[in-house]
Enzyme design. Structure first.
Site, PDB file in Angstrom:
ATOM      1  N   ALA A  44       0.805  -1.223   0.000  1.00 35.58           N
ATOM      2  CA  ALA A  44       0.000   0.000   0.000  1.00 35.58           C
ATOM      3  C   ALA A  44       0.836   1.271   0.000  1.00 35.58           C
ATOM      4  O   ALA A  44       0.329   2.355  -0.280  1.00 35.58           O
ATOM      5  CB  ALA A  44      -0.922  -0.004   1.217  1.00 35.58           C
ATOM      6  N   ARG A  49      10.866   7.198  -1.013  1.00 31.66           N
ATOM      7  CA  ARG A  49      12.304   7.272  -1.309  1.00 31.66           C
ATOM      8  C   ARG A  49      12.610   7.104  -2.792  1.00 31.66           C
ATOM      9  O   ARG A  49      13.703   7.401  -3.251  1.00 31.66           O
ATOM     10  CB  ARG A  49      13.055   6.221  -0.467  1.00 31.66           C
ATOM     11  CG  ARG A  49      13.118   6.583   1.002  1.00 31.66           C
ATOM     12  CD  ARG A  49      13.451   5.385   1.887  1.00 31.66           C
ATOM     13  NE  ARG A  49      12.290   4.524   2.124  1.00 31.66           N
ATOM     14  CZ  ARG A  49      12.300   3.446   2.902  1.00 31.66           C
ATOM     15  NH1 ARG A  49      13.419   3.082   3.505  1.00 31.66           N
ATOM     16  NH2 ARG A  49      11.207   2.729   3.076  1.00 31.66           N
ATOM     17  N   ASN A 206      15.929  -7.904   9.578  1.00 30.88           N
ATOM     18  CA  ASN A 206      14.565  -8.385   9.365  1.00 30.88           C
ATOM     19  C   ASN A 206      14.264  -8.254   7.872  1.00 30.88           C
ATOM     20  O   ASN A 206      14.311  -7.170   7.312  1.00 30.88           O
ATOM     21  CB  ASN A 206      13.617  -7.507  10.194  1.00 30.88           C
ATOM     22  CG  ASN A 206      12.176  -7.638   9.733  1.00 30.88           C
ATOM     23  OD1 ASN A 206      11.765  -8.705   9.283  1.00 30.88           O
ATOM     24  ND2 ASN A 206      11.427  -6.547   9.853  1.00 30.88           N
TER      25      ASN A 206
HETATM   26  C1  UD1 Z   1      10.449  -2.780   6.577  1.00 26.73           C
HETATM   27  C2  UD1 Z   1      10.649  -3.208   8.035  1.00 26.73           C
HETATM   28  C3  UD1 Z   1      12.138  -3.394   8.293  1.00 26.73           C
HETATM   29  C4  UD1 Z   1      12.698  -4.430   7.323  1.00 26.73           C
HETATM   30  C5  UD1 Z   1      12.400  -4.022   5.895  1.00 26.73           C
HETATM   31  C6  UD1 Z   1      12.779  -5.146   4.942  1.00 26.73           C
HETATM   32  C7  UD1 Z   1       8.828  -2.122   9.228  1.00 26.73           C
HETATM   33  C8  UD1 Z   1       8.445  -1.038  10.160  1.00 26.73           C
HETATM   34  N1  UD1 Z   1      10.107  -2.189   8.906  1.00 26.73           N
HETATM   35  O1  UD1 Z   1      11.063  -1.507   6.410  1.00 26.73           O
HETATM   36  O2  UD1 Z   1      12.349  -3.866   9.612  1.00 26.73           O
HETATM   37  O3  UD1 Z   1      14.099  -4.585   7.520  1.00 26.73           O
HETATM   38  O4  UD1 Z   1      10.997  -3.771   5.711  1.00 26.73           O
HETATM   39  O5  UD1 Z   1      12.606  -4.783   3.613  1.00 26.73           O
HETATM   40  O6  UD1 Z   1       7.975  -2.898   8.824  1.00 26.73           O
HETATM   41  N2  UD1 Z   1       3.350  -0.764   3.361  1.00 26.73           N
HETATM   42  C9  UD1 Z   1       1.974  -0.837   3.409  1.00 26.73           C
HETATM   43  N3  UD1 Z   1       1.294   0.040   4.203  1.00 26.73           N
HETATM   44  C10 UD1 Z   1       1.932   0.983   4.946  1.00 26.73           C
HETATM   45  C11 UD1 Z   1       3.343   1.038   4.904  1.00 26.73           C
HETATM   46  C12 UD1 Z   1       4.025   0.147   4.104  1.00 26.73           C
HETATM   47  O7  UD1 Z   1       1.352  -1.674   2.743  1.00 26.73           O
HETATM   48  O8  UD1 Z   1       1.239   1.744   5.640  1.00 26.73           O
HETATM   49  C13 UD1 Z   1       4.063  -1.706   2.473  1.00 26.73           C
HETATM   50  C14 UD1 Z   1       4.971  -1.024   1.461  1.00 26.73           C
HETATM   51  O9  UD1 Z   1       4.265  -0.734   0.261  1.00 26.73           O
HETATM   52  C15 UD1 Z   1       6.067  -2.048   1.258  1.00 26.73           C
HETATM   53  C16 UD1 Z   1       6.101  -2.828   2.574  1.00 26.73           C
HETATM   54  O10 UD1 Z   1       4.900  -2.513   3.247  1.00 26.73           O
HETATM   55  O11 UD1 Z   1       5.780  -2.913   0.190  1.00 26.73           O
HETATM   56  C17 UD1 Z   1       7.293  -2.454   3.438  1.00 26.73           C
HETATM   57  O12 UD1 Z   1       7.222  -1.064   3.716  1.00 26.73           O
HETATM   58  P1  UD1 Z   1       8.494  -0.131   3.642  1.00 26.73           P
HETATM   59  O13 UD1 Z   1       8.078   1.261   3.935  1.00 26.73           O
HETATM   60  O14 UD1 Z   1       9.235  -0.383   2.394  1.00 26.73           O
HETATM   61  O15 UD1 Z   1       9.318  -0.688   4.894  1.00 26.73           O
HETATM   62  P2  UD1 Z   1      10.878  -0.601   5.118  1.00 26.73           P
HETATM   63  O16 UD1 Z   1      11.231   0.780   5.499  1.00 26.73           O
HETATM   64  O17 UD1 Z   1      11.591  -1.184   3.970  1.00 26.73           O
HETATM   65 CA    CA Z   2      11.055  -1.752   1.863  1.00 30.66          CA
END
Ligand code: UD1
Ligand code: CA
Length: 498
Positions: A44, A49, A206
């Site tokens: 979502a 970035r 993670n």
């Molecule tokens: C996340 C993890 C981090 C891990 C990393 C691995 C968290 C807080 N952190 O960080 O520990 O090392 O992934 O790649 O989870 N998304 C949603 N809804 C939201 C926010 C995000 O669906 O409200 C989805 C994004 O589209 C994405 C995924 O969740 O596909 C991960 O979100 P992202 O913001 O990329 O997390 P990271 O900062 O990479």
């Molecule tokens: Ca990510």
């Protein structure tokens, strides 16, 4: 079975099903039946970035959206109806892009973090026993690793299983804090921004893939808080929450740490794209295809190539292109969504789009096949020839400087240099038909709709507007006039000064 008895059988089946559905289910303890497993894919986020107006999960690597890779791996492990993609930013676009896969969708209208993504999926997921959570932006994940995560989780039955990896450079990832160095159990996950300097040194990260006991997940998920750097509900905080509640949280390591790479930035995206494409080239080479300078070639994940085909440097093979065996694809050629037969030679710098080329044809150099071109067996298409919605029959040739649009061309036809089908009258497209064995002289314009019959000849430089019957000669040009002695007759005053 007769049609009647088949109908009766279907009717009885439907009745029994109805009765069975209404009967109270036998109480089975969760230990004596196969757990129902759902996969939730978090997709979502906007992807701030990437600095893009497009949703992150629709950015492409290996010729496919990030999310399409993750879905392909997921539906290899569980049926598509047990896969739920959590969409939010540009939800409709994302949904449409992957609707072909048959997965379900959950809307996270406001994106308040990975924990929040699972909160909004509660209704869709609560009926399952176990939930595997994947990140929609980590496209290198394989079905084998998802299966490993699922099997580990099913056999150990903790509240939460975290897929982890040891990275040389863990920057940007959440760090895994184990209970003790050798313990398989995890105390907490600390996000990079919240990590203390000593925690940042931890190289176990993670991966963003988890297994959850569904009941425990939804019993504890409301304890997440958004009191952190981003003001988001972090799914990762569940590790510590479960820990405090004396529920087990375990780690299982990915076999290949690269599989978990996420694509948060353009640089990461390009790195993943390169890994996918090199892996694709290696797989094709293992299957008998020669690819010279594979680092210069762009070959999408779904492309198929037969054995003994040679791909020269700087070739792009895109989409669902299929190429037969014993072909040679020379440098600087771009082929998108085409079907190419066996023994075809595509000479340098050709552009082929949504077209078909039959066995042993020769294309190029510098040919352009636009959508709907069908080049017959052994046919030749030469330099600066453009085709669109055109069928060129077996053994026919159009070797130089030609436009063939909306044309039906038979077998063994020779299309002379500079021939043009005038297919467009400003409002509509019209068809040119050239039957078998016809010879079209150089610099002919064929004003469609028009037909040239079998074995007919067209004189060079003709403008053909009317049907040419079979076995005729048509000449449609001004007769040549020669004025002998014309220069002298112009008179002295007109003569060029020297
Ligand atoms: C996340 C993890 C981090 C891990 C990393 C691995 C968290 C807080 N952190 O960080 O520990 O090392 O992934 O790649 O989870 N998304 C949603 N809804 C939201 C926010 C995000 O669906 O409200 C989805 C994004 O589209 C994405 C995924 O969740 O596909 C991960 O979100 P992202 O913001 O990329 O997390 P990271 O900062 O990479
Ligand atoms: Ca990510």
């Amino acid at each position: 079975m007769t049609e009647k008895s088949a109908d009766a059988r279907a009717y009885i089946d439907s009745l029994t099903r109805g009765i069975l559905d209404r009967m109270p289910k036998a109480k089975s303890s969760s230990s004596d039946r196969v757990p129902r497993v759902a996969i939730a894919i978090m997709a979502a986020g906007k992807g701030t970035r990437l600095k893009s107006k497009h949703p992150k999960v629709l950015h492409e690597v290996g010729g496919k959206p990030l999310l399409a890779h993750v879905i392909a791996a997921a539906i290899d492990v569980v049926p598509a109806q047990d896969v739920y993609v959590i969409v939010g930013y540009e939800a409709e676009r994302v949904r449409q892009a992957v609707a072909y896969s048959g997965v379900g969708f959950v809307l996270q209208a406001e994106q308040r973090g990975t924990g929040h993504a699972l909160m909004v999926a509660r209704e869709a997921l609560a009926a399952y026993d176990q939930i595997i959570v994947l990140s929609g932006d980590a496209p290198l994940i394989t079905p084998q690793t998802i299966t490993k995560l699922r099997d580990f989780h099913s056999s150990q039955r903790p509240a939460m299983t975290i897929l982890t990896a040891q990275l040389q450079d863990p920057t940007g990832y959440g760090r895994v804090i184990r209970k003790s160095q050798s313990s398989p159990e995890v105390k907490a996950i600390v996000e990079e921004k919240s990590a203390r300097p000593a925690q940042r040194k931890i190289r176990e990260i993670n991966a963003g893939f988890y297994g959850f006991d569904a009941k425990l997940l939804f019993a504890y998920i409301d304890q997440l808080s958004n009191d952190n750097h981003h003001g988001e509900f972090y799914l990762t905080d569940l590790a510590a929450i479960f820990g405090k509640a004396k529920k087990r949280v375990m780690a299982v390591a990915a076999d290949d740490p690269h599989e978990i790479l996420g694509s948060n930035t353009r640089a990461e995206l390009v790195d993943i794209d390169q890994r996918l494409r090199m892996a694709k080239c290696r797989q094709l080479m293992a299957d008998g295809v020669t690819i010279f300078f594979p680092q210069t070639c762009v070959i999408d994940c779904e492309v198929e190539i037969g054995a003994d085909t040679v791909v020269e440097p700087f070739v792009q093979l895109l989409g669902k292109t299929r190429i037969g065996s014993d072909c040679r694809i020379r440098s600087y050629t771009v082929i998108n969504n085409c079907v190419i037969g066996d023994g075809v030679r595509i000479l340098p710098a050709c552009v082929l789009d949504e077209s078909q080329v039959m066995n042993n044809a020769v294309i190029g150099p510098f040919s352009r096949l636009r959508p709907g071109s069908e080049i017959g067996e052994g046919a030749h298409l030469g330099n600066f020839v453009e085709t669109k919605k055109t069928r060129l029959g077996k053994g026919s040739k159009a070797n130089h400087l030609t436009y063939l649009g909306n044309a039906e061309i038979g077998e063994r036809v020779n299309v002379g240099a500079g021939t043009i089908t005038c297919n467009y009258d400003g409002e509509h497209k019209h068809t040119t038909v050239i039957e078998d064995g016809a010879f079209i002289g150089s610099d002919t314009t064929l004003v469609a709709p028009v037909k040239v019959g079998k074995h007919s000849y067209i004189g060079a430089g003709s403008c053909i507007t009317d049907e040419v019957p079979p076995e005729s000669l048509a000449i449609g040009r001004a007769r040549q006039i020669v004025k002998e002695g014309w220069i002298k007759a112009r008179g002295a005053g007109q003569q060029k000064k020297e």
